[in-house]
Design an enzyme around this catalytic site. Sequence first.
Site, short mmCIF file in Angstrom:
data_model
loop_
_atom_site.label_atom_id
_atom_site.label_comp_id
_atom_site.label_asym_id
_atom_site.label_seq_id
_atom_site.Cartn_x
_atom_site.Cartn_y
_atom_site.Cartn_z
CG HIS A 141 -10.67 8.89 11.83
ND1 HIS A 141 -11.40 8.19 12.94
CD2 HIS A 141 -9.49 8.40 12.04
CE1 HIS A 141 -10.28 7.67 13.67
NE2 HIS A 141 -9.34 7.63 13.03
N GLY A 167 -11.09 1.28 13.46
CA GLY A 167 -10.59 0.06 14.08
C GLY A 167 -10.18 0.09 15.60
CB THR A 168 -8.41 3.16 17.08
OG1 THR A 168 -7.47 3.01 16.52
CG2 THR A 168 -8.09 3.37 18.55
NE ARG A 180 -5.35 9.36 3.49
CZ ARG A 180 -6.17 9.05 2.72
NH1 ARG A 180 -6.54 10.07 1.80
NH2 ARG A 180 -7.15 8.09 3.02
N GLY A 226 -1.19 -2.60 9.68
CA GLY A 226 -2.01 -1.50 10.23
C GLY A 226 -3.23 -1.28 9.56
N GLY A 246 0.93 -1.09 0.02
CA GLY A 246 0.11 -0.02 -0.24
C GLY A 246 0.67 1.37 -0.02
CE LYS A 285 -11.07 5.20 10.26
NZ LYS A 285 -10.14 4.26 9.62
#
Length: 261
Positions: free
Chosen positions: A154, A164-165, A11, A97, A7, A158
């Site tokens: 966010h 996920g957090t 970003r 991640g 990826g 997104k």
Amino acid sequence: MRLAIFGVTGRMGLAVARLAHEDPNVEIVGGACAPSDPGHGRDIGELAGIGSIGVVTTADIASSLLGADAVIDFSTASAVASLVSVAARQRVAIVSGTTNIDDNAHRAFDKAAEAVPVLWSANMSLGIQVLSELVEQAARRLGKAFDVEVVEIHHRKKIDAPSGTAKRLAEAARKARPELTDLHARSGNVGARTNDELGLLAVRGGDVIGDHTVFLFGSGERIELTHRASNRELFAHGALVAAKYLAGKAPGRYTIADVLG
Ligand SMILES: NC(=O)c1ccc[n+]([C@@H]2O[C@H](COP(=O)([O-])OP(=O)(O)OC[C@H]3O[C@@H](n4cnc5c(N)ncnc54)[C@H](OP(=O)(O)O)[C@@H]3O)[C@@H](O)[C@H]2O)c1
């Protein structure tokens, strides 16, 4: 450490490339992107704004991993499983991640962990690890008399929600209170809140890197535990630290808590 980035044109992928380039102990040996990506076939350093490094992006996962000790993945949920099986076959440690991954990807991580060290975390920051520990402790100490809710904010680009957090923070509360069930963004005639629900709300806008607040509402008082990320380099930094920790370790599943020691 010889590093591949999956990826790499995204970003986060480019943030990892910039940090890795600054680190004298890290060499970028490959980077993969989707075949349709406008950055396909281009020099990773040029895409990252650090000047040519002589390594071009490819859509061929196997060749992007050639000679790598570890791969850092910040891509999309649907791409993760294919990376993981190839990395395991080529004996490359995996730090991922990517968020919003499904059971198929989790199973792929478990399978890969039989052959290589694997770390997946929805948030690579040190602060979020500590926040999770605080949430678990607070939920345990305060018990059923307190209502737990999670709000995350966010940037407008997104693509998954809740983050996920946010799910991980809900999971931290559930370690102390297993009866809590996630409830996503209430709407309509939902009735009064029950003791066993845990509301998750995603707010989107602008260029917010990532804010997470866990509320614990009691009678006549409330606690708000907040983490705010002010740049995305912090996640890239955490992933790089994790990759260095993992390279050369025994096969198995690892966590950010392991990296912190
Ligand atoms: N764990 C953490 O600490 C943390 C922190 C920040 C972000 N994240 C997560 O990391 C992921 C990436 O975030 P981002 O902001 O960097 O998103 P992004 O800018 O959209 O980057 C994702 C990259 O993955 C690429 N990709 C898609 N399919 C691929 C494939 N089959 N093979 C190889 N590459 C592929 C995309 O290419 P195309 O654009 O061509 O599709 C894009 O370059 C998200 O899941 C995000 O939630 C995690």
